[in-house]
Scaffold this active site. Structure first.
Site, PDB file in Angstrom:
ATOM      1  N   ASP A 139       0.819  -1.219   0.000  1.00  0.00           N
ATOM      2  CA  ASP A 139       0.000   0.000   0.000  1.00  0.00           C
ATOM      3  C   ASP A 139       0.855   1.272   0.000  1.00  0.00           C
ATOM      4  O   ASP A 139       2.025   1.254   0.375  1.00  0.00           O
ATOM      5  CB  ASP A 139      -0.880   0.034   1.260  1.00  0.00           C
ATOM      6  CG  ASP A 139      -1.968  -1.027   1.243  1.00  0.00           C
ATOM      7  OD1 ASP A 139      -1.950  -1.882   0.330  1.00  0.00           O
ATOM      8  OD2 ASP A 139      -2.815  -1.009   2.151  1.00  0.00           O
ATOM      9  N   ASP A 140       0.203   2.356  -0.355  1.00  0.00           N
ATOM     10  CA  ASP A 140       0.662   3.737  -0.140  1.00  0.00           C
ATOM     11  C   ASP A 140       1.631   4.260  -1.198  1.00  0.00           C
ATOM     12  O   ASP A 140       2.032   5.413  -1.149  1.00  0.00           O
ATOM     13  CB  ASP A 140       1.279   3.953   1.252  1.00  0.00           C
ATOM     14  CG  ASP A 140       0.298   3.701   2.383  1.00  0.00           C
ATOM     15  OD1 ASP A 140      -0.887   3.426   2.088  1.00  0.00           O
ATOM     16  OD2 ASP A 140       0.708   3.765   3.557  1.00  0.00           O
ATOM     17  N   HIS A 200      -6.241   3.035  -3.453  1.00  0.00           N
ATOM     18  CA  HIS A 200      -6.113   3.180  -1.996  1.00  0.00           C
ATOM     19  C   HIS A 200      -6.527   4.595  -1.589  1.00  0.00           C
ATOM     20  O   HIS A 200      -6.051   5.123  -0.601  1.00  0.00           O
ATOM     21  CB  HIS A 200      -4.657   2.884  -1.606  1.00  0.00           C
ATOM     22  CG  HIS A 200      -4.426   2.719  -0.125  1.00  0.00           C
ATOM     23  ND1 HIS A 200      -5.292   2.043   0.695  1.00  0.00           N
ATOM     24  CD2 HIS A 200      -3.408   3.135   0.684  1.00  0.00           C
ATOM     25  CE1 HIS A 200      -4.818   2.051   1.938  1.00  0.00           C
ATOM     26  NE2 HIS A 200      -3.684   2.720   1.964  1.00  0.00           N
ATOM     27  N   HIS A 202      -5.334   9.330   1.266  1.00  0.00           N
ATOM     28  CA  HIS A 202      -5.220   8.548   2.498  1.00  0.00           C
ATOM     29  C   HIS A 202      -5.925   9.138   3.723  1.00  0.00           C
ATOM     30  O   HIS A 202      -5.393   9.088   4.842  1.00  0.00           O
ATOM     31  CB  HIS A 202      -3.733   8.313   2.830  1.00  0.00           C
ATOM     32  CG  HIS A 202      -3.494   6.980   3.506  1.00  0.00           C
ATOM     33  ND1 HIS A 202      -3.653   6.791   4.865  1.00  0.00           N
ATOM     34  CD2 HIS A 202      -3.109   5.785   3.019  1.00  0.00           C
ATOM     35  CE1 HIS A 202      -3.366   5.544   5.161  1.00  0.00           C
ATOM     36  NE2 HIS A 202      -3.037   4.898   4.066  1.00  0.00           N
ATOM     37  N   HIS A 230       3.657  -2.363   3.029  1.00  0.00           N
ATOM     38  CA  HIS A 230       3.723  -1.015   2.450  1.00  0.00           C
ATOM     39  C   HIS A 230       5.030  -0.857   1.688  1.00  0.00           C
ATOM     40  O   HIS A 230       6.103  -1.077   2.253  1.00  0.00           O
ATOM     41  CB  HIS A 230       3.616   0.034   3.562  1.00  0.00           C
ATOM     42  CG  HIS A 230       2.343  -0.066   4.350  1.00  0.00           C
ATOM     43  ND1 HIS A 230       2.151  -1.014   5.334  1.00  0.00           N
ATOM     44  CD2 HIS A 230       1.175   0.633   4.261  1.00  0.00           C
ATOM     45  CE1 HIS A 230       0.927  -0.881   5.829  1.00  0.00           C
ATOM     46  NE2 HIS A 230       0.310   0.103   5.191  1.00  0.00           N
TER      47      HIS A 230
END
Ligand code: NI
Length: 506
Positions: A301-302, A351, A355, A447
């Site tokens: 992720d991210d 995603h 965020h 991540h």
């Protein structure tokens, strides 16, 4: 009736049409691009071409990466989510195989080869250029709208009739084909898993077994035809519907076949069973059969960020796929890295854009973070993502409804490495490989923005592969299940058995 019951003994008369493409290969090709098109066009040879206009809701999507010479065109089918997912899985697999082979350019296209009530047949044709010339590895998907499931070619033949079918193909091939190579190929699953043939039908309704270049012939496709009346008793219900949809194409609008859904006729065959039984029907799954394999999906992720390229390299070394849940703002800040991930054939999900905690966001923010972000990712990768991961895993009914409007499923996790907290490679490796939560169908959260996580990945891949784990993308995890992912519903692991996994309950 288009398919007649044979009056004579089964297998007594077979006709062979062994097609060598070099015979019709044609005008001089002067550029690599023209040669690519030629190979892709030739791939439908032997099957009856159907008209894509008979599939309302079929919308081509194109992914381009000029820097790496990638052009990938596969369809979205708005009436068939699981079929669309299969198109994505095969596109990504083609890109991965090309990348693993060190390809200098890749072209992926598709063909409709049959359409009719409740039934459609779609080919994905990846061709890539490498040091040894062009390689083409087409894959064929059959879809049944009643069960909402995808199948690979062996599903057209009844499991109990596979030995008779392979005998007939051997006789039809005559002496023009190497018998050992043919026997070996018929025992394998079709691409992308193995060298087994794609099975379809020509315009007369005759059964065609098409072998990719390099399988029976070193360079060319080989198509072996078995007459319709010979093959008829061996066809499964799906096979009978597919034959009609090829011989007399008609509209496929996503409605179920009036005769009801296709159900599995036999349990999935494991690799060990094939070795023992010899002539058992190969897997009817498209791609890895996570109903029998110990499949696990690694997710990152991210990103995309400064560490992502190194991660893509580690995945390539281990020939492992992964799924990246990307932030729109990171994609816009690092477009080249994003394309590197996509062109390497990994799955990309959304995603959000920046965020936030979506469960605490107002409607305007949800629009920007979910709906508008799908457009941001579509601009980068040619299509809207089919999966969405809410930041912090935080979502509620309102969030789910907005995600549903984009067509994405909500993908959470059941193995949390806590890599963002430990920032320690050894701890991340231990959490990913030895978690007590790890089981077949698991989704592992990591991540790709943390150097410690990326440093741990080679050992994680080696550790999981040593445990017999088949690494897959999130979509591969549920592609062959009795229930695939549904838009707007949340999953913590694969749904390859019944509908367990939805709302993280199963
Ligand atoms: Ni996150």
């Amino acid at each position: 009736m288009l398919l007649r019951t044979p009056a004579r003994a089964v297998g007594a008369i077979v006709t062979a049409v062994v097609v060598s493409l070099s015979a019709c290969a044609t005008p001089e090709r002067t550029s690599a691009e023209a040669a690519l098109l030629s190979r892709a066009d030739d791939a439908v040879l032997g099957f009856a071409p159907a008209n894509a206009a008979l599939v309302p809701g079929l919308e081509p999507t194109v992914y381009l990466d000029d820097e790496r010479g990638v052009r990938a065109e596969v369809p979205t089918i708005t009436t068939a989510r699981q079929l669309t997912s299969a198109m994505e899985v095969l596109r990504e697999r083609g890109l991965r195989e090309a990348a693993w082979a060190g390809a200098t350019s890749v072209d992926i296209s598709y063909r409709v080869i049959a359409s009719g009530p409740g039934t459609v047949g779609l080919m994905v044709v990846p061709t890539w250029q490498g040091e040894s010339g062009a390689t083409t590895r087409p894959a064929l998907v059959w879809y049944d709208a009643g069960s909402k499931r995808v199948f690979s070619s062996p599903a057209l033949i009844q499991a109990s009739q596979w030995a008779q079918f392979t005998d007939a193909v051997g006789k039809a091939a005559g002496r023009k084909v190497n018998k050992d190579r043919l026997r070996a190929a018929l025992a394998e699953a079709p691409a992308p898993q193995g060298n087994g043939p794609m099975l379809g039908f020509d315009a007369r309704g005759d059964l065609v077994a098409q072998f990719a270049p390099g399988v029976l012939d070193d360079k060319d496709f080989v198509a072996i035809t078995v007459k319709a009346d010979i093959a008829a008793p061996w066809l499964s219900e799906l096979g009978k519907r597919a034959a009609l949809a090829a011989q007399n194409p008609s509209v496929f609008d996503g409605s179920p076949h009036p005769a009801g859904p296709i159900t599995d006729e036999a349990p999935p065959v494991t690799g060990a069973d094939v070795a023992v039984q010899g002539d058992a029907r190969p897997s009817t799954a498209v791609g890895p059969d996570c109903r029998t394999l110990n499949c696990v999906a690694l997710t990152f992720d991210d990103g995309p960020g400064s560490e992502t390229a190194k991660l893509v390299g580690a995945l390539a070394t281990a020939k492992a796929p992964a799924t990246f849940f990307q932030l729109g703002q990171m994609v816009q800040a690092n477009p080249g890295v994003g394309k590197q991930v996509a062109s390497a054939g990994h799955e990309i999900g959304s995603h959000s854009f920046s965020h936030p905690n979506l469960a605490q966001s107002d409607p305007a923010r949800l629009q920007k973070e979910i709906v508008d972000n799908a457009t941001v990712l579509s601009a980068a990768y040619g299509r809207k993502p089919m999966t969405f991961r809410p930041p912090f895993g935080a979502h509620n009914k309102t969030v789910d409804d907005v995600v549903h409007s984009t067509g994405a499923a909500i993908i959470k996790w059941d193995v949390d490495t806590l890599d963002w907290r430990t920032r320690d490679a050894a701890a991340t490796e231990k959490a990913a490989v030895h978690s007590p939560d790890l089981k077949p169908g698991s989704i592992v959260l990591m991540h790709d923005i943390h150097p410690s996580t990326v440093a741990a990945v080679p050992a994680i891949l080696a550790g999981l592969q040593a445990k017999g784990v088949t690494l897959v993308t999130v979509s591969e995890l549920s592609l062959n299940g009795e229930a695939g992912y549904r838009a707007g519903r949340a999953y913590c692991h694969g749904t390859f058995r019944a509908a367990s996994g939805s709302f993280c309950a199963g």
